[in-house]
Structure formats: structure tokens, C-alpha cells
Design an enzyme around this catalytic site. Sequence first.
Site, PDB file in Angstrom:
ATOM      1  N   GLU A  98       1.640  -5.172  -5.689  1.00  0.00           N
ATOM      2  CA  GLU A  98       2.886  -5.912  -5.941  1.00  0.00           C
ATOM      3  C   GLU A  98       3.536  -5.565  -7.273  1.00  0.00           C
ATOM      4  OE1 GLU A  98       0.045  -7.260  -4.840  1.00  0.00           O
ATOM      5  OE2 GLU A  98       0.456  -8.629  -3.175  1.00  0.00           O
ATOM      6  N   GLY A 123      -0.173  -8.668   0.588  1.00  0.00           N
ATOM      7  CA  GLY A 123      -0.491  -9.796   1.469  1.00  0.00           C
ATOM      8  C   GLY A 123      -1.535  -9.429   2.517  1.00  0.00           C
ATOM      9  N   GLU A 132      -4.744  -9.859   0.814  1.00  0.00           N
ATOM     10  CA  GLU A 132      -4.909 -11.314   0.633  1.00  0.00           C
ATOM     11  C   GLU A 132      -5.305 -11.985   1.950  1.00  0.00           C
ATOM     12  OE1 GLU A 132      -0.968 -11.506  -1.234  1.00  0.00           O
ATOM     13  OE2 GLU A 132      -1.934 -12.488  -2.929  1.00  0.00           O
ATOM     14  N   ALA A 164       3.076  -8.248   2.721  1.00  0.00           N
ATOM     15  CA  ALA A 164       4.187  -9.078   3.194  1.00  0.00           C
ATOM     16  C   ALA A 164       5.372  -8.143   3.433  1.00  0.00           C
ATOM     17  CB  ALA A 164       4.524 -10.133   2.157  1.00  0.00           C
TER      18      ALA A 164
HETATM   19  N1  CO8 Z   1       7.064  -4.306   4.117  1.00  0.00           N
HETATM   20  C1  CO8 Z   1       8.019  -3.798   4.915  1.00  0.00           C
HETATM   21  N2  CO8 Z   1       7.945  -2.561   5.462  1.00  0.00           N
HETATM   22  C2  CO8 Z   1       6.855  -1.821   5.167  1.00  0.00           C
HETATM   23  C3  CO8 Z   1       5.824  -2.292   4.334  1.00  0.00           C
HETATM   24  C4  CO8 Z   1       5.967  -3.611   3.801  1.00  0.00           C
HETATM   25  N3  CO8 Z   1       5.019  -4.160   3.021  1.00  0.00           N
HETATM   26  N4  CO8 Z   1       4.881  -1.335   4.214  1.00  0.00           N
HETATM   27  C5  CO8 Z   1       5.307  -0.302   4.968  1.00  0.00           C
HETATM   28  N5  CO8 Z   1       6.485  -0.602   5.532  1.00  0.00           N
HETATM   29  C6  CO8 Z   1       7.297   0.243   6.425  1.00  0.00           C
HETATM   30  C7  CO8 Z   1       7.967   1.352   5.654  1.00  0.00           C
HETATM   31  O1  CO8 Z   1       9.150   0.892   5.043  1.00  0.00           O
HETATM   32  C8  CO8 Z   1       8.205   2.371   6.744  1.00  0.00           C
HETATM   33  O2  CO8 Z   1       9.328   1.946   7.498  1.00  0.00           O
HETATM   34  P1  CO8 Z   1      10.522   3.000   7.832  1.00  0.00           P
HETATM   35  O3  CO8 Z   1       9.871   3.979   8.762  1.00  0.00           O
HETATM   36  O4  CO8 Z   1      11.544   2.142   8.476  1.00  0.00           O
HETATM   37  O5  CO8 Z   1      10.926   3.627   6.545  1.00  0.00           O
HETATM   38  C9  CO8 Z   1       6.980   2.209   7.652  1.00  0.00           C
HETATM   39  O6  CO8 Z   1       6.437   0.927   7.348  1.00  0.00           O
HETATM   40  C10 CO8 Z   1       5.909   3.248   7.379  1.00  0.00           C
HETATM   41  O7  CO8 Z   1       5.620   3.224   5.991  1.00  0.00           O
HETATM   42  P2  CO8 Z   1       5.704   4.526   5.058  1.00  0.00           P
HETATM   43  O8  CO8 Z   1       6.680   5.509   5.595  1.00  0.00           O
HETATM   44  O9  CO8 Z   1       5.880   4.062   3.655  1.00  0.00           O
HETATM   45  O10 CO8 Z   1       4.218   5.093   5.304  1.00  0.00           O
HETATM   46  P3  CO8 Z   1       3.338   5.960   4.291  1.00  0.00           P
HETATM   47  O11 CO8 Z   1       2.161   6.413   5.070  1.00  0.00           O
HETATM   48  O12 CO8 Z   1       4.167   6.986   3.587  1.00  0.00           O
HETATM   49  O13 CO8 Z   1       2.842   4.913   3.166  1.00  0.00           O
HETATM   50  C11 CO8 Z   1       1.986   2.829   2.367  1.00  0.00           C
HETATM   51  C12 CO8 Z   1       2.021   3.872   3.514  1.00  0.00           C
HETATM   52  C13 CO8 Z   1       1.293   3.448   1.129  1.00  0.00           C
HETATM   53  C14 CO8 Z   1       1.174   1.650   2.867  1.00  0.00           C
HETATM   54  C15 CO8 Z   1       3.438   2.436   2.001  1.00  0.00           C
HETATM   55  O14 CO8 Z   1       4.108   2.052   3.192  1.00  0.00           O
HETATM   56  C16 CO8 Z   1       3.533   1.295   1.046  1.00  0.00           C
HETATM   57  O15 CO8 Z   1       3.367   1.492  -0.146  1.00  0.00           O
HETATM   58  N6  CO8 Z   1       3.847   0.081   1.538  1.00  0.00           N
HETATM   59  C17 CO8 Z   1       4.118  -1.081   0.738  1.00  0.00           C
HETATM   60  C18 CO8 Z   1       2.839  -1.636   0.177  1.00  0.00           C
HETATM   61  C19 CO8 Z   1       3.150  -2.828  -0.689  1.00  0.00           C
HETATM   62  O16 CO8 Z   1       3.810  -2.744  -1.693  1.00  0.00           O
HETATM   63  N7  CO8 Z   1       2.626  -3.986  -0.255  1.00  0.00           N
HETATM   64  C20 CO8 Z   1       2.818  -5.221  -0.974  1.00  0.00           C
HETATM   65  C21 CO8 Z   1       4.020  -5.951  -0.477  1.00  0.00           C
HETATM   66  S1  CO8 Z   1       4.388  -7.383  -1.453  1.00  0.00           S
HETATM   67  C22 CO8 Z   1       3.282  -8.533  -0.927  1.00  0.00           C
HETATM   68  O17 CO8 Z   1       2.510  -8.290  -0.038  1.00  0.00           O
HETATM   69  C23 CO8 Z   1       3.319  -9.866  -1.621  1.00  0.00           C
HETATM   70  C24 CO8 Z   1       2.448 -10.844  -0.912  1.00  0.00           C
HETATM   71  C25 CO8 Z   1       2.687 -12.219  -1.428  1.00  0.00           C
HETATM   72  C26 CO8 Z   1       2.669 -13.276  -0.374  1.00  0.00           C
HETATM   73  C27 CO8 Z   1       3.938 -13.289   0.380  1.00  0.00           C
HETATM   74  C28 CO8 Z   1       4.063 -14.369   1.378  1.00  0.00           C
HETATM   75  C29 CO8 Z   1       5.236 -14.173   2.348  1.00  0.00           C
END
Ligand code: CO8
Length: 256
Positions: A132, A109, A112, A65
Amino acid sequence: MPYEMIVTETDGAVAVIRLNRPESLNALCDQLMSELADALRGFDSDKSIRCIVLTGSDRAFAAGADIKEMQNRSWPETGLDDFIGKSWEVVTTTLKPVIAAVSGYALGGGCELAMMCDIIIAADTAKFGQPEIAIGVIPGAGGTQRLTRAIGKSKAMEMILTGRMMDAEEAERANLVARVVPAADLMPETMKLARRIAGMSPVALLQAKRSINAAFETMLAEGVRYERASFLPLFGTPHQREGMAAFIEKRKPDFS
Ligand code: CO8
């Protein structure tokens, strides 16, 4: 209908929906989920379509998400504003078979969403996880329920309590995915599977899908409600604020 965050196409009786927000690794914001729900509804009611494929990019099916969109949400608004509402539910109420073709990250998400589909085919580059916990919340779109049913309690606990990722090979061993294929073969193999399914009787497909879902769905609905009641009040807690801010500011969270 023109979409901004997804791309749709059809190939005979198979519809393909590709998540297309590369700048954020297909983070599932409200607009993307609303477009996805709209496309799913459209293909579900289109008589010429018999199977739907949902996919992302090589790098990410979806990295979760949208944390940037979620970070300032607070309870009780999280409960009142249909957060994780109707758009997400469409994925689980689609009548036609939906195959997730997963390459790269399927996190939070994103994992999921893949698990809401009927079959997951993974590229050998796929990485699944429910991270998360590392941003101060818990899975909120069925992850605690569907992951546990797919891979069992001990492994689901390990994944969700640590937030670690599993690679495609481990996901296949753990029964999270139906099959792993080389990344270059992901779409050709998935389309082959989709065409085979699309060649079957639509009414038999419908009844088979319903019957398989009936194996666990009554309990699942109850479990998902329980999960949601636990997830939503986390918004506005100091650790949710710190966890999401730390992600966006690219630093380690301080959960002291
Ligand atoms: N949300 C928003 N932006 C994101 C997300 C995300 N989940 N994941 C990546 N991005 C963005 C980064 O912020 C980055 O943007 P910017 O260039 O502006 O800084 C861009 O995508 C590229 O990402 P990274 O630079 O971080 O890329 P890496 O290759 O270094 O890392 C990862 C890749 C490991 C996937 C890393 O991006 C990461 O850890 N992402 C977050 C993963 C995460 O925590 N996911 C869970 C989110 S919470 C959730 O999903 C709850 C669901 C519940 C239901 C919700 C219903 C609405």
C-alpha cells in the site's frame, strides 16, 4: 445462491470458496467482499459444514483491495460509508475454522484477508506483501496488526515501509504460513487438512479457535481500530490520488 465473483462448492463437511475475478487478479471490490461475506455466513450456519477453505486462482489469491474502486474515495466519506466494514469483519467472526489456500499473489487486502483466516497453506508460488505504501496509503484491513503479530516488528516494518513482497519460503521461515507445498499439491493438501479438522468435535474446534484467538484478540481489536483511524483520512490526500492514478496509468508515482 448464484454468485458472480466467487465460486462455492462442498465436499462432505468441507466448504470451498474460490475468489473468481481473474481479470483483476481477484481484486477485492465491494461486490466480491459482499458475496464472500454472504457465503461465509451461509456455511457458518450450515450444520453439515465443519471447515471452510478460502482460495483464489493459481496466479493470485488476491492482489489487494480494488484500487480502481478506491481511487476517488475521500475522507470523511471513507469513514461514513462502511468502507472496510461489515463484509470484511465476517471473515474474522466466522465460528468455524477457515483455511486460506494461497497460490500466487496475496497482496495488500489479499494478504490481510489470508491473515484473517485461521491457517494459511501456501503454494511454493505464493507471494505475500503489503504494497500500500507504494500507492500512497497504508494497510487498512488489519495488516499493520496481524503481520506484526505474525512475523515480528522489524520484519513487518521492513515489509510495510518498503512494500516489498516475500516469497513462500521466506513466509514459512517468518511464521506467516503454516506450511508450503508444491503448487500442484495446494488443493489436495489443503483439503486433506480440512477433512482432518472437519473430523474433530465441532464444539472442541470452536473452543480451541476462540481460545487461540483470545491470546491476542483484545489488543488486536484496539490496534485495528487505531489502524483504521490512520488509514481512512489518507483518502483524498495528493499522494493517495497520485499513487493510485499512477498504478492505473501504469507509470511510476511522483511523491515529491
Ligand atoms: N486493484 C484493481 N485492479 C488490480 C489490482 C488491484 N489491487 N491488482 C491488479 N489489478 C488489475 C490490473 O490493473 C490489471 O488490469 P488491466 O488488465 O485492466 O490493466 C490486471 O489486474 C492484471 O494486473 P497487472 O497487469 O498489473 O499484472 P502483473 O502481473 O503485471 O502484476 C501485480 C501483478 C504485481 C500483482 C500488480 O497487479 C500489482 O502491483 N497490483 C496491485 C497490488 C497492490 O498495490 N495491492 C494493494 C492494494 S491497496 C489495498 O489492498 C488496501 C487494503 C485496505 C483495506 C481496504 C478495504 C476495502
